[in-house]
Write a protein that holds these residues in place. Structure first.
Motif, PDB file in Angstrom:
ATOM      1  N   ALA A 110       0.967  -1.228  -0.034  1.00 54.83           N
ATOM      2  CA  ALA A 110      -0.078   0.080  -0.041  1.00 54.83           C
ATOM      3  C   ALA A 110       0.713   1.300  -0.029  1.00 54.83           C
ATOM      4  CB  ALA A 110      -0.849  -0.062   1.315  1.00 54.83           C
ATOM      5  N   ASN A 111       0.778   2.009  -1.151  1.00 50.20           N
ATOM      6  CA  ASN A 111       1.505   3.403  -1.322  1.00 50.20           C
ATOM      7  C   ASN A 111       2.937   3.173  -0.814  1.00 50.20           C
ATOM      8  OD1 ASN A 111      -1.472   3.894   0.071  1.00 50.20           O
ATOM      9  ND2 ASN A 111      -1.065   4.838  -2.030  1.00 50.20           N
ATOM     10  N   VAL A 112       3.816   1.949  -1.370  1.00 49.01           N
ATOM     11  CA  VAL A 112       5.015   1.937  -0.786  1.00 49.01           C
ATOM     12  C   VAL A 112       6.111   2.898  -1.610  1.00 49.01           C
ATOM     13  CG1 VAL A 112       6.956   0.146  -0.694  1.00 49.01           C
ATOM     14  CG2 VAL A 112       4.679  -0.476   0.015  1.00 49.01           C
ATOM     15  N   LYS A 113       6.899   3.210  -1.063  1.00 51.47           N
ATOM     16  CA  LYS A 113       8.158   4.176  -1.831  1.00 51.47           C
ATOM     17  C   LYS A 113       9.334   3.917  -1.164  1.00 51.47           C
ATOM     18  CE  LYS A 113       4.830   8.172  -1.841  1.00 51.47           C
ATOM     19  NZ  LYS A 113       4.729   9.567  -1.461  1.00 51.47           N
ATOM     20  N   LYS A 114      10.421   3.962  -2.080  1.00 55.08           N
ATOM     21  CA  LYS A 114      11.607   3.718  -1.692  1.00 55.08           C
ATOM     22  C   LYS A 114      12.598   4.674  -2.234  1.00 55.08           C
ATOM     23  CE  LYS A 114      15.221   1.565   0.227  1.00 55.08           C
ATOM     24  NZ  LYS A 114      15.788   1.776   1.722  1.00 55.08           N
ATOM     25  N   THR A 115      13.520   5.429  -1.170  1.00 59.08           N
ATOM     26  CA  THR A 115      14.734   6.201  -1.839  1.00 59.08           C
ATOM     27  C   THR A 115      15.947   5.948  -0.920  1.00 59.08           C
ATOM     28  OG1 THR A 115      15.439   8.445  -1.891  1.00 59.08           O
ATOM     29  CG2 THR A 115      13.963   7.974  -0.214  1.00 59.08           C
ATOM     30  N   TYR A 116      17.016   6.210  -1.609  1.00 56.41           N
ATOM     31  CA  TYR A 116      17.982   5.575  -0.911  1.00 56.41           C
ATOM     32  C   TYR A 116      18.919   7.037  -0.407  1.00 56.41           C
ATOM     33  CZ  TYR A 116      17.891   0.772  -2.633  1.00 56.41           C
ATOM     34  OH  TYR A 116      17.615  -0.441  -2.866  1.00 56.41           O
ATOM     35  N   ASP A 117      18.516   7.979  -1.095  1.00 54.19           N
ATOM     36  CA  ASP A 117      19.336   9.418  -1.032  1.00 54.19           C
ATOM     37  C   ASP A 117      18.313  10.486  -0.490  1.00 54.19           C
ATOM     38  OD1 ASP A 117      17.778   9.981  -3.188  1.00 54.19           O
ATOM     39  OD2 ASP A 117      19.638  10.134  -4.468  1.00 54.19           O
ATOM     40  N   GLN A 118      17.088  10.106  -0.080  1.00 52.80           N
ATOM     41  CA  GLN A 118      16.078  11.118   0.383  1.00 52.80           C
ATOM     42  C   GLN A 118      15.947  11.971  -0.822  1.00 52.80           C
ATOM     43  OE1 GLN A 118      14.472  10.557   3.271  1.00 52.80           O
ATOM     44  NE2 GLN A 118      15.832   8.684   3.218  1.00 52.80           N
ATOM     45  N   LYS A 119      16.271  12.092  -2.128  1.00 46.26           N
ATOM     46  CA  LYS A 119      15.965  12.852  -3.045  1.00 46.26           C
ATOM     47  C   LYS A 119      15.293  12.183  -4.096  1.00 46.26           C
ATOM     48  CE  LYS A 119      19.972  15.741  -2.031  1.00 46.26           C
ATOM     49  NZ  LYS A 119      21.270  16.259  -2.812  1.00 46.26           N
ATOM     50  N   THR A 120      15.667  10.979  -4.791  1.00 46.28           N
ATOM     51  CA  THR A 120      15.162  10.145  -5.797  1.00 46.28           C
ATOM     52  C   THR A 120      14.516   9.104  -5.285  1.00 46.28           C
ATOM     53  OG1 THR A 120      17.044  11.006  -6.969  1.00 46.28           O
ATOM     54  CG2 THR A 120      15.848   9.210  -7.936  1.00 46.28           C
ATOM     55  N   LEU A 121      13.337   8.980  -5.644  1.00 48.76           N
ATOM     56  CA  LEU A 121      12.495   7.515  -5.323  1.00 48.76           C
ATOM     57  C   LEU A 121      12.963   6.657  -6.550  1.00 48.76           C
ATOM     58  CD1 LEU A 121       8.970   9.151  -4.574  1.00 48.76           C
ATOM     59  CD2 LEU A 121      10.380   7.775  -3.110  1.00 48.76           C
ATOM     60  N   VAL A 122      13.216   5.659  -6.037  1.00 47.64           N
ATOM     61  CA  VAL A 122      13.253   4.300  -7.139  1.00 47.64           C
ATOM     62  C   VAL A 122      12.356   3.558  -7.137  1.00 47.64           C
ATOM     63  CG1 VAL A 122      15.949   4.085  -6.645  1.00 47.64           C
ATOM     64  CG2 VAL A 122      14.308   2.931  -5.217  1.00 47.64           C
ATOM     65  N   VAL A 123      11.378   3.452  -6.079  1.00 45.07           N
ATOM     66  CA  VAL A 123       9.865   3.022  -6.215  1.00 45.07           C
ATOM     67  C   VAL A 123       8.987   4.232  -5.693  1.00 45.07           C
ATOM     68  CG1 VAL A 123       8.545   1.101  -5.140  1.00 45.07           C
ATOM     69  CG2 VAL A 123      10.750   0.628  -5.369  1.00 45.07           C
TER      70      VAL A 123
ATOM     71  N   PHE B  30      15.120  -7.105   3.525  1.00 43.38           N
ATOM     72  CA  PHE B  30      16.495  -6.938   3.456  1.00 43.38           C
ATOM     73  C   PHE B  30      16.723  -5.513   3.145  1.00 43.38           C
ATOM     74  CE2 PHE B  30      16.788 -11.648   1.436  1.00 43.38           C
ATOM     75  CZ  PHE B  30      16.763 -11.902   2.735  1.00 43.38           C
ATOM     76  N   GLU B  31      15.845  -4.559   2.508  1.00 44.11           N
ATOM     77  CA  GLU B  31      15.790  -3.272   2.623  1.00 44.11           C
ATOM     78  C   GLU B  31      14.565  -2.686   3.285  1.00 44.11           C
ATOM     79  OE1 GLU B  31      17.683  -1.260   1.023  1.00 44.11           O
ATOM     80  OE2 GLU B  31      18.918  -2.507  -0.587  1.00 44.11           O
ATOM     81  N   ASN B  32      14.855  -1.450   4.049  1.00 42.28           N
ATOM     82  CA  ASN B  32      13.912  -0.966   4.533  1.00 42.28           C
ATOM     83  C   ASN B  32      12.760   0.025   3.675  1.00 42.28           C
ATOM     84  OD1 ASN B  32      14.842  -1.672   7.179  1.00 42.28           O
ATOM     85  ND2 ASN B  32      16.277   0.242   7.153  1.00 42.28           N
ATOM     86  N   VAL B  33      11.558   0.088   4.216  1.00 44.31           N
ATOM     87  CA  VAL B  33      10.627   0.704   3.397  1.00 44.31           C
ATOM     88  C   VAL B  33      10.757   2.271   3.735  1.00 44.31           C
ATOM     89  CG1 VAL B  33       8.217   1.157   3.115  1.00 44.31           C
ATOM     90  CG2 VAL B  33       9.123  -1.299   3.214  1.00 44.31           C
ATOM     91  N   THR B  34      10.774   3.157   2.924  1.00 44.09           N
ATOM     92  CA  THR B  34      10.937   4.556   3.094  1.00 44.09           C
ATOM     93  C   THR B  34       9.462   4.818   3.793  1.00 44.09           C
ATOM     94  OG1 THR B  34      12.573   5.110   1.605  1.00 44.09           O
ATOM     95  CG2 THR B  34      11.169   6.864   2.368  1.00 44.09           C
ATOM     96  N   SER B  35       8.519   4.769   2.941  1.00 43.21           N
ATOM     97  CA  SER B  35       7.172   5.044   3.498  1.00 43.21           C
ATOM     98  C   SER B  35       6.053   3.981   2.849  1.00 43.21           C
ATOM     99  CB  SER B  35       6.589   6.463   3.382  1.00 43.21           C
ATOM    100  OG  SER B  35       6.648   6.506   1.826  1.00 43.21           O
ATOM    101  N   GLY B  36       4.813   3.946   3.629  1.00 40.63           N
ATOM    102  CA  GLY B  36       3.925   2.736   3.036  1.00 40.63           C
ATOM    103  C   GLY B  36       3.913   1.629   3.846  1.00 40.63           C
ATOM    104  N   SER B  37       3.161   0.557   3.430  1.00 35.70           N
ATOM    105  CA  SER B  37       2.961  -0.447   4.211  1.00 35.70           C
ATOM    106  C   SER B  37       2.949  -2.128   3.524  1.00 35.70           C
ATOM    107  CB  SER B  37       1.593  -0.421   5.073  1.00 35.70           C
ATOM    108  OG  SER B  37       0.716  -0.710   4.099  1.00 35.70           O
ATOM    109  N   ILE B  38       3.286  -2.948   3.878  1.00 30.29           N
ATOM    110  CA  ILE B  38       3.385  -4.159   3.309  1.00 30.29           C
ATOM    111  C   ILE B  38       2.821  -5.166   4.316  1.00 30.29           C
ATOM    112  CG2 ILE B  38       4.818  -6.078   2.272  1.00 30.29           C
ATOM    113  CD1 ILE B  38       7.108  -4.150   1.742  1.00 30.29           C
ATOM    114  N   THR B  39       1.715  -6.016   4.059  1.00 28.96           N
ATOM    115  CA  THR B  39       1.070  -6.729   4.928  1.00 28.96           C
ATOM    116  C   THR B  39       1.132  -8.102   4.440  1.00 28.96           C
ATOM    117  OG1 THR B  39      -1.087  -6.037   4.191  1.00 28.96           O
ATOM    118  CG2 THR B  39      -0.032  -5.082   6.091  1.00 28.96           C
ATOM    119  N   ILE B  40       1.114  -9.176   5.196  1.00 27.91           N
ATOM    120  CA  ILE B  40       0.832 -10.387   4.723  1.00 27.91           C
ATOM    121  C   ILE B  40      -0.223 -11.094   5.667  1.00 27.91           C
ATOM    122  CG2 ILE B  40       1.795 -13.148   4.455  1.00 27.91           C
ATOM    123  CD1 ILE B  40       4.611 -11.550   3.788  1.00 27.91           C
ATOM    124  N   ASN B  41      -1.339 -11.407   4.884  1.00 31.32           N
ATOM    125  CA  ASN B  41      -2.474 -12.123   5.774  1.00 31.32           C
ATOM    126  C   ASN B  41      -2.963 -10.984   6.880  1.00 31.32           C
ATOM    127  OD1 ASN B  41      -3.345 -14.485   4.714  1.00 31.32           O
ATOM    128  ND2 ASN B  41      -1.753 -15.693   5.921  1.00 31.32           N
ATOM    129  N   GLY B  42      -2.847  -9.675   6.583  1.00 25.69           N
ATOM    130  CA  GLY B  42      -3.179  -8.638   7.448  1.00 25.69           C
ATOM    131  C   GLY B  42      -2.119  -8.056   8.497  1.00 25.69           C
TER     132      GLY B  42
END
Length: 375
Positions: free
Chosen positions: A13-26, A59-71
């Motif tokens: 849900a609305n997952v974002k990922k950035t490594y440098d706090q500038k560019t979003l790779v996801v 293995f990587e942290n989520v910058t923002s958003g959520s990931i759920t498995i079976n809730g």
């Protein structure tokens, strides 16, 4: 395999990922996966698909958003507590352990009784048709055999989810095809849920329940293989999935409706299905797959046709690719079966290419707006 569950098993849900706090790779990634599905993340290198897999594995942290498995939320759950199996391109087997010991390892660290471990190792060796290879070391196996062992090790502890990151990338064409069959066979037999990453479109079309097509961190379309191929959402998907002719044209009517009238740059007026052209679109890309184009002969009826000059042809065994050029310089490919009806042309010869309106799409040349540009 039982039919995939109706409820969402895995949810981004609305997952974002950035490594440098500038560019979003996801960028604002949302996706639902049903239990028992085989979902492939497909896209060119650097499009964000492996990053999504690494966030799901922990293995990587989520910058923002959520990931759920079976809730249950996963973004703050340690990787070893997620009950996820993984298969990598380089196998990641322990070279100093035998095949049987490699399979036993995930059960041993979970402290299962020795009798249960031996029984399950024997079961999975039989499942991957390597019952007589348990005493061998990985270095004594072929690439395909090592990958089967890696797959069995990822499945033997009955994980909630199996992640596969380009697992067949190191194999040659024949072995890749064999392993595609093996993975599909095991998936159908055991019914586990798969998230599979690849840049190989044929692999994705062959194996998947649904495919998410990535480009620059954004999912362009999420659909079944036949929907992606027959009804692409935009010009990127049409071009990335399978072969395609993409021909510039100007919209002359019908934008915003189901069908549009257009004028190709060579001046030919045509009709096309509206892929994603809105009222503001005047320029478009006409998409026609090579196998949907016909070299017109007497007595055939088509909705659209255009004059084209023959350039050359490539013999590919079971089919032939013909290369033509339109009067505006646009190149067009036609693919036909290699049979007695396959025509012969001389270089520079002019003929007529024809197709049905239902087999071509008009796509906007404007990029779709990207949500979530800010980290």
């Amino acid at each position: 395999m039982e039919e995939a569950g109706k409820e969402e098993f895995l949810r981004f849900a609305n997952v974002k990922k950035t490594y440098d706090q500038k560019t979003l790779v996801v960028k604002d990634f949302s996706l639902d996966v049903k239990q028992g599905e085989f979902v492939t993340l497909l896209g060119p290198s650097g499009s964000g698909k492996t990053t999504v897999l690494m966030m799901l594995a922990g293995f990587e942290n989520v910058t923002s958003g959520s990931i759920t498995i079976n809730g249950a939320p996963m973004t703050t759950t340690a990787p070893y507590k997620r009950n996820i199996g993984m298969v990598f391109q380089n196998y990641a087997l322990f070279p100093h352990l035998t095949v049987a010991q490699n399979l036993a390892y995930p059960l041993t660290v979970r402290k299962l009784p020795k009798a249960v471990i031996n029984e399950k190792v024997a079961q999975y060796l039989k499942l991957i048709e390597l019952s007589h290879f348990g005493d061998r070391h990985p270095g004594q196996l072929s690439g395909g055999q090592r990958q089967r062992v890696a797959l069995a090790r990822a499945l033997i502890f009955e994980p909630t989810l199996v992640l596969m990151d380009e697992p067949l990338g190191a194999l040659d064409k024949k072995l890749r095809e064999q392993m595609q069959f093996e993975i599909t066979r095991l998936h159908q037999r055991l019914g586990f849920t798969v998230i599979y990453v690849t840049h190989d479109q044929v692999e994705a079309l062959t194996m998947s329940s649904r495919i998410a097509v990535f480009n620059e961190g954004v999912v362009q379309q999420y659909a079944s293989p036949d929907d992606l191929y027959e009804r692409p959402a935009n010009a990127f998907v049409a071009n990335f999935i399978g072969e395609n002719n993409l021909i510039p044209a100007a919209i002359s009517g019908g934008a915003g409706t189901g069908f549009v009238a257009a004028s190709m740059q060579c001046g030919t007026a045509i009709q096309a299905r509206n892929g994603n052209c809105g009222a503001r679109d005047t320029q478009s890309i006409i998409s026609i797959r090579p196998e949907k184009l016909a070299i017109k002969t007497e007595g055939q009826a088509f909705d659209n046709q255009v004059s084209a000059k023959f350039i050359t042809r490539h013999y590919v065994g079971d089919f032939i690719r013909y290369y033509f050029q339109l009067s505006d310089g646009s190149n067009v490919t036609v693919k036909t079966l290699n049979d007695t009806k396959a025509p012969d042309f001389t270089e520079g010869q002019t003929t007529v290419l024809a197709w049905m309106t239902s087999d071509c799409f008009a796509f906007s040349t404007h990029s779709s707006p990207v949500q979530g540009e800010q980290p």
